[in-house]
Scaffold this motif. Structure first.
Motif, PDB file in Angstrom:
ATOM      1  N   ASP A 226     -13.561   1.765  10.991  1.00 22.01           N
ATOM      2  CA  ASP A 226     -13.015   2.651  10.193  1.00 22.01           C
ATOM      3  C   ASP A 226     -11.929   1.090   9.231  1.00 22.01           C
ATOM      4  N   LEU A 227     -11.315   0.282   9.482  1.00 16.29           N
ATOM      5  CA  LEU A 227     -10.584  -0.433   9.362  1.00 16.29           C
ATOM      6  C   LEU A 227     -10.272  -2.005   9.950  1.00 16.29           C
ATOM      7  N   VAL A 228     -10.647  -2.909   9.121  1.00 20.49           N
ATOM      8  CA  VAL A 228     -10.756  -4.099   9.634  1.00 20.49           C
ATOM      9  C   VAL A 228      -9.898  -5.010   8.960  1.00 20.49           C
ATOM     10  N   VAL A 229      -8.453  -6.052   9.980  1.00 17.40           N
ATOM     11  CA  VAL A 229      -7.596  -6.467   9.464  1.00 17.40           C
ATOM     12  C   VAL A 229      -8.557  -7.843   9.664  1.00 17.40           C
ATOM     13  N   LEU A 230      -8.099  -8.822   8.667  1.00 16.87           N
ATOM     14  CA  LEU A 230      -8.458 -10.411   8.552  1.00 16.87           C
ATOM     15  C   LEU A 230      -7.003 -11.254   8.617  1.00 16.87           C
ATOM     16  N   ASP A 231      -6.347 -11.150   9.981  1.00 15.52           N
ATOM     17  CA  ASP A 231      -5.041 -11.391   9.994  1.00 15.52           C
ATOM     18  C   ASP A 231      -5.257 -13.441   9.782  1.00 15.52           C
ATOM     19  N   GLU A 232      -4.072 -13.857   8.421  1.00 14.32           N
ATOM     20  CA  GLU A 232      -3.966 -14.878   8.805  1.00 14.32           C
ATOM     21  C   GLU A 232      -5.577 -15.886   7.643  1.00 14.32           C
ATOM     22  N   ILE A 233      -5.898 -14.578   7.593  1.00 11.37           N
ATOM     23  CA  ILE A 233      -7.491 -15.965   6.102  1.00 11.37           C
ATOM     24  C   ILE A 233      -7.303 -16.158   5.454  1.00 11.37           C
ATOM     25  N   CYS A 234      -6.013 -15.752   4.353  1.00  7.93           N
ATOM     26  CA  CYS A 234      -5.324 -16.537   3.293  1.00  7.93           C
ATOM     27  C   CYS A 234      -4.644 -17.577   4.070  1.00  7.93           C
TER      28      CYS A 234
ATOM     29  N   GLU B 283     -11.235  -0.023   5.248  1.00 10.16           N
ATOM     30  CA  GLU B 283     -10.663   0.298   5.018  1.00 10.16           C
ATOM     31  C   GLU B 283     -10.118  -1.547   5.257  1.00 10.16           C
ATOM     32  N   LEU B 284      -9.896  -2.363   4.178  1.00  8.83           N
ATOM     33  CA  LEU B 284     -10.017  -3.433   4.555  1.00  8.83           C
ATOM     34  C   LEU B 284      -8.690  -4.604   4.134  1.00  8.83           C
ATOM     35  N   VAL B 285      -8.183  -5.075   5.645  1.00  9.12           N
ATOM     36  CA  VAL B 285      -6.627  -6.203   4.974  1.00  9.12           C
ATOM     37  C   VAL B 285      -7.378  -7.247   4.968  1.00  9.12           C
ATOM     38  N   LEU B 286      -6.336  -8.396   4.135  1.00  9.58           N
ATOM     39  CA  LEU B 286      -6.308  -9.200   4.530  1.00  9.58           C
ATOM     40  C   LEU B 286      -5.104 -10.576   4.448  1.00  9.58           C
ATOM     41  N   THR B 287      -4.433 -10.640   5.145  1.00 14.30           N
ATOM     42  CA  THR B 287      -3.198 -11.270   5.226  1.00 14.30           C
ATOM     43  C   THR B 287      -2.723 -12.925   5.473  1.00 14.30           C
ATOM     44  N   GLY B 288      -1.492 -13.058   5.163  1.00 12.97           N
ATOM     45  CA  GLY B 288      -1.542 -14.422   5.160  1.00 12.97           C
ATOM     46  C   GLY B 288      -0.882 -15.282   3.760  1.00 12.97           C
ATOM     47  N   ARG B 289      -0.121 -16.015   4.108  1.00 10.06           N
ATOM     48  CA  ARG B 289       0.005 -16.820   2.768  1.00 10.06           C
ATOM     49  C   ARG B 289      -0.733 -17.557   2.512  1.00 10.06           C
ATOM     50  N   TYR B 290       0.042 -17.528   0.704  1.00  8.80           N
ATOM     51  CA  TYR B 290      -1.204 -18.495  -0.111  1.00  8.80           C
ATOM     52  C   TYR B 290      -2.543 -18.187  -0.327  1.00  8.80           C
ATOM     53  N   CYS B 291      -2.696 -16.371  -1.078  1.00  3.70           N
ATOM     54  CA  CYS B 291      -3.750 -16.087  -0.926  1.00  3.70           C
ATOM     55  C   CYS B 291      -3.518 -15.761  -2.847  1.00  3.70           C
ATOM     56  N   PRO B 292      -5.237 -16.332  -3.204  1.00  2.00           N
ATOM     57  CA  PRO B 292      -5.528 -17.147  -4.084  1.00  2.00           C
ATOM     58  C   PRO B 292      -5.056 -15.943  -4.912  1.00  2.00           C
ATOM     59  N   GLU B 293      -5.209 -16.464  -5.907  1.00  3.17           N
ATOM     60  CA  GLU B 293      -4.506 -15.098  -7.439  1.00  3.17           C
ATOM     61  C   GLU B 293      -6.470 -14.289  -7.389  1.00  3.17           C
ATOM     62  N   GLU B 294      -6.598 -15.239  -7.563  1.00  4.65           N
ATOM     63  CA  GLU B 294      -8.489 -14.792  -8.458  1.00  4.65           C
ATOM     64  C   GLU B 294      -8.914 -13.434  -6.373  1.00  4.65           C
ATOM     65  N   LEU B 295      -8.431 -13.597  -5.419  1.00  7.52           N
ATOM     66  CA  LEU B 295      -9.067 -12.414  -4.695  1.00  7.52           C
ATOM     67  C   LEU B 295      -7.835 -11.154  -5.177  1.00  7.52           C
ATOM     68  N   PHE B 296      -6.617 -11.360  -5.650  1.00  5.34           N
ATOM     69  CA  PHE B 296      -5.842 -10.424  -6.044  1.00  5.34           C
ATOM     70  C   PHE B 296      -7.170  -8.936  -7.040  1.00  5.34           C
ATOM     71  N   GLU B 297      -7.581 -10.069  -8.110  1.00  2.00           N
ATOM     72  CA  GLU B 297      -8.568  -8.729  -9.214  1.00  2.00           C
ATOM     73  C   GLU B 297      -9.817  -7.722  -7.738  1.00  2.00           C
ATOM     74  N   LEU B 298      -9.878  -8.279  -6.692  1.00  2.15           N
ATOM     75  CA  LEU B 298     -10.680  -7.466  -5.978  1.00  2.15           C
ATOM     76  C   LEU B 298     -10.106  -6.549  -5.220  1.00  2.15           C
ATOM     77  N   ALA B 299      -8.584  -7.121  -4.722  1.00  2.00           N
ATOM     78  CA  ALA B 299      -7.652  -5.271  -4.086  1.00  2.00           C
ATOM     79  C   ALA B 299      -7.558  -4.359  -4.536  1.00  2.00           C
ATOM     80  N   ASP B 300      -7.261  -3.450  -3.997  1.00  2.00           N
ATOM     81  CA  ASP B 300      -6.776  -2.368  -4.420  1.00  2.00           C
ATOM     82  C   ASP B 300      -5.445  -2.509  -4.681  1.00  2.00           C
ATOM     83  N   TYR B 301      -5.391  -2.625  -3.147  1.00  2.00           N
ATOM     84  CA  TYR B 301      -3.505  -2.947  -3.449  1.00  2.00           C
ATOM     85  C   TYR B 301      -3.153  -4.678  -2.555  1.00  2.00           C
ATOM     86  N   VAL B 302      -2.190  -5.176  -3.575  1.00  2.00           N
ATOM     87  CA  VAL B 302      -1.334  -6.578  -3.565  1.00  2.00           C
ATOM     88  C   VAL B 302       0.285  -6.270  -3.457  1.00  2.00           C
TER      89      VAL B 302
END
Length: 175
Positions: free
Chosen positions: A101-109, A134-153
């Motif tokens: 139901d929830l997947v967290v990808l911690d520090e993938i960014c 629900e999918l969560v990506l965390t970490g510094r340096y997230c490429p802005e091109e991923l923002f378009e695929l996200a619902d929450y930034v």
């Protein structure tokens, strides 16, 4: 599970401020408390180092840490890159499986920021997410091109931090 017929959204917690992993783990606790099934994959963190790892497992989450017991500074070494690629392969399985139901990808960014992973591969992972997850990506340096695929930034911005006064990371607070 009540989430199987719901729309799962994509969340990104990024920026140079403190609290990205903390926010993701808070979300995990909320999901667990509501009866959801949670898995956390850590890209840059070694197992059994950080205070939250043991406790979140005790709460019922599955946590898998792929980081090595060293920090990446500057250029990642081949073993760092291999560990990140193993984490990404596992993430592809988990995100698309429909089991969680929830997947967290911690520090993938962070792994993306260090060039250890290809942004197009991560985009593919997001696009192949099970519909209810629900999918969560965390970490510094997230490429802005991923923002378009996200619902929450959410961008955590450092305004003031004790590190600026020479106070190093403290157990129970920063790790």
């Amino acid at each position: 599970m009540p989430w199987k017929d719901k729309l799962g959204l994509v969340h990104i917690y990024t920026g140079n401020g403190k609290g990205k992993t903390t926010a993701a783990f808070g979300f995990a606790v909320r999901m667990l408390g509501s009866g959801g099934k949670v898995i956390i994959l850590q890209f840059m963190k070694a197992p059994d180092v950080y205070g939250e790892q043991k406790k979140i497992a005790e709460c019922g989450a599955v946590i898998e840490s792929f980081g090595l017991p060293k920090f990446v500074h500057g250029e990642p070494e081949p073993d760092d890159i291999e560990a990140a690629k193993r984490a990404l392969a596992r993430a592809r399985e988990v995100v698309s499986s429909g089991e969680w139901d929830l997947v967290v990808l911690d520090e993938i960014c962070v792994a993306l920021g260090f060039g250890m992973l290809d942004v197009d591969e991560v985009k593919g992972l997001i696009k192949n997410k099970a519909p209810h997850t629900e999918l969560v990506l965390t970490g510094r340096y997230c490429p802005e091109e991923l923002f378009e695929l996200a619902d929450y930034v959410t961008e955590m911005r450092e305004v003031k931090h004790p590190y600026q006064r020479g106070i190093l990371a403290r157990r129970g607070v920063e790790f």
